[in-house]
Design an enzyme around this catalytic site. Structure first.
Site, PDB file in Angstrom:
ATOM      1  N   ALA A 112      -6.339  -4.527   7.798  1.00 24.80           N
ATOM      2  CA  ALA A 112      -7.380  -3.593   7.344  1.00 24.80           C
ATOM      3  C   ALA A 112      -8.584  -4.298   6.727  1.00 24.80           C
ATOM      4  O   ALA A 112      -9.574  -3.650   6.400  1.00 24.80           O
ATOM      5  CB  ALA A 112      -6.784  -2.605   6.339  1.00 24.80           C
ATOM      6  N   LYS A 133     -13.224  -0.951   6.551  1.00 21.70           N
ATOM      7  CA  LYS A 133     -13.827  -1.804   5.511  1.00 21.70           C
ATOM      8  C   LYS A 133     -14.813  -2.799   6.103  1.00 21.70           C
ATOM      9  O   LYS A 133     -15.912  -2.951   5.597  1.00 21.70           O
ATOM     10  CB  LYS A 133     -12.744  -2.574   4.748  1.00 21.70           C
ATOM     11  N   ASP A 146      -0.403  -5.015   9.521  1.00 17.98           N
ATOM     12  CA  ASP A 146      -1.453  -4.099   9.107  1.00 17.98           C
ATOM     13  C   ASP A 146      -2.703  -4.929   8.808  1.00 17.98           C
ATOM     14  O   ASP A 146      -2.709  -5.731   7.879  1.00 17.98           O
ATOM     15  CB  ASP A 146      -0.971  -3.342   7.861  1.00 17.98           C
ATOM     16  N   TRP A 175       0.869  -1.188   0.000  1.00 19.47           N
ATOM     17  CA  TRP A 175       0.000   0.000   0.000  1.00 19.47           C
ATOM     18  C   TRP A 175       0.904   1.236   0.000  1.00 19.47           C
ATOM     19  O   TRP A 175       1.802   1.331   0.851  1.00 19.47           O
ATOM     20  CB  TRP A 175      -0.849  -0.064   1.279  1.00 19.47           C
TER      21      TRP A 175
HETATM   22  C1  LMR Z   1      -6.924   1.658  -0.604  1.00 20.94           C
HETATM   23  O1  LMR Z   1      -5.861   1.046  -0.578  1.00 20.94           O
HETATM   24  O2  LMR Z   1      -7.506   1.969  -1.658  1.00 20.94           O
HETATM   25  C2  LMR Z   1      -7.602   2.028   0.690  1.00 20.94           C
HETATM   26  O3  LMR Z   1      -6.898   1.503   1.757  1.00 20.94           O
HETATM   27  C3  LMR Z   1      -7.867   3.468   0.807  1.00 20.94           C
HETATM   28  C4  LMR Z   1      -6.634   4.266   1.078  1.00 20.94           C
HETATM   29  O4  LMR Z   1      -6.641   4.980   2.077  1.00 20.94           O
HETATM   30  O5  LMR Z   1      -5.672   4.192   0.314  1.00 20.94           O
END
Ligand code: LMR
Length: 393
Positions: free
Chosen positions: A210, A243, A208, A127
């Site tokens: 999420a 989420k 992490d 990410w």
């Molecule tokens: C994403 O990866 O699209 C989500 O986790 C939203 C973000 O904050 O980037």
């Protein structure tokens, strides 16, 4: 003064959101930012959330401050949801934070305050905000191999090879489940192998989390993480409720730091409290209070679990449909991994220019590294999406 400011590097996911909203085509397709959408393309407020909000509205008698660490009750519920009481309470320090990003940020502050001089390892790819926050906090970043661009699966041999360079007291950031951006996940065995390596080397994992509940199920998604936490002496977990409770804008998260013993836990707690005070004082209450009520009420919890499971199954059926459509449009098994991947995302293995062509010619928006948000799909558009992808490769 402000003439001295330099522009900041932009986040590619946020940039894509802006591009999408500027596009006036009515048939544009948003497969960018990780937001769940139902079969009608709507990001719904879960029924359990609505019910909990109604009751909060009626029963809440004060909006006074809660506490610098937020609601202890809520943190405990999240701790139970994630760790299932498998770690002794006396080793766990937790703080409520504004979302999962807030949790990562506060945990990295905790790390930095130890005088940390090692490296923080992130998966390649990961990410984009992981690297950005680490850079912002002045921490030393290293990358470990994770994804095989050819097969679009985890390259565990290469990952293990890179783990040889990880030093004692380094930190490794892992995705608890539903790897973002790839959708390719570690098997339980691979979690076990990593736990051994971390234990042997004295490496601290920062996990992490999420997307709990979006992969193989609420309990299944934390099995690897829990296994690791019971093996290593210290670990950190950044939990997001954005989420799995669909409370994106309410900013609900928890930072968990697992220490070796109670004394260390208490000092960690004291530090987390102070970092909250220094960064934003009190974490936002509304979303956490709503989630807390759900987790403490059997019937609301049941409703939430059912809704979450529906979302998970919906994503799985979209995966199946997309993998099949791509197989028939491309006459190959190249994209079969889409059905094997789990969570909200899959990285399709397209080049940046192919991604750009799809955006410009077909109004299909995916992140430049070819990550698509599976939950942004609808069954009725999968056929034409597969056709467009087949055309550009
Ligand atoms: C994403 O990866 O699209 C989500 O986790 C939203 C973000 O904050 O980037």
């Amino acid at each position: 003064m402000f003439e001295l400011l330099k522009s900041q590097p932009s986040d590619k996911i946020m940039e894509l959101m802006a591009l999408y909203s500027e596009d006036s085509r009515s048939d544009k397709l948003d497969l960018g930012v990780g937001v769940y959408k139902d079969a009608n393309g709507v990001t719904p407020i879960m029924k359990a959330i609505k019910e909990s909000e109604r009751s909060l509205l009626e029963n809440q008698i004060s909006k006074s401050y809660v506490g610098l660490l937020g609601s202890l009750e809520f943190c405990k519920e999240i701790n139970y949801l994630v760790l299932n009481d498998e770690i002794e309470e006396k080793r766990l320090a937790y703080a409520q934070t504004p979302g999962g990003t807030g949790a990562i940020h506060q945990l990295l502050l905790l790390l930095r305050s130890t005088g940390f001089s090692g490296a923080v390892w992130i998966s390649d790819p990961t990410w984009p905000n992981h690297g950005a926050i680490l850079k912002h906090l002045g921490l030393n970043i290293k990358k470990y191999s994770y994804f095989d661009e050819e097969t679009c699966e985890v390259d565990f041999d290469k990952m293990q090879e890179d783990m040889k360079d990880v030093q004692n007291q380094d930190v490794v950031i892992l995705h608890g489940c539903c790897h973002n951006p790839t959708g390719a996940n570690l098997s339980l065995d691979q979690w076990r192998v990593l736990s051994e390596i971390f234990k042997e080397k004295g490496v601290l994992p920062l996990i992490d989390l999420a997307y709990q509940g979006f992969g193989d199920g609420l309990t299944e998604d934390t099995e690897g993480l829990r296994k690791m936490m019971t093996e290593v002496p210290e670990a950190m977990v950044a939990v997001s409720c954005s989420k799995n409770f669909g409370v994106y804008r309410d900013r609900v998260g928890v930072a968990i730091a697992m220490s070796e013993n109670q004394n260390q836990k208490l000092v960690a707690l004291d530090n987390l409290k102070s970092f909250n005070r220094l960064t934003f004082s009190f974490p936002p209450d509304h979303g956490a209070a709503v989630v807390n009520q759900i987790l403490r009420d059997e019937s609301l919890k049941k409703l939430w679990r059912e809704e979450l499971e529906q979302m998970r199954l919906h994503m799985l059926s979209l995966r199946k449909n997309l993998a099949r459509s791509l197989a028939s449009e491309t006459n190959s098994d190249r994209f079969n991994f889409v059905e094997r991947h789990r969570g909200m995302f899959s990285k399709l293995g397209l080049t940046e220019s192919q991604v750009e062509t799809l955006r410009e010619e077909n109004g299909i928006y995916m992140v430049s590294d070819s990550r698509i948000n599976i939950a942004g799909l609808r069954h009725e558009i999968i056929g034409s999406l597969a056709q467009s992808i087949a055309k550009v490769i």
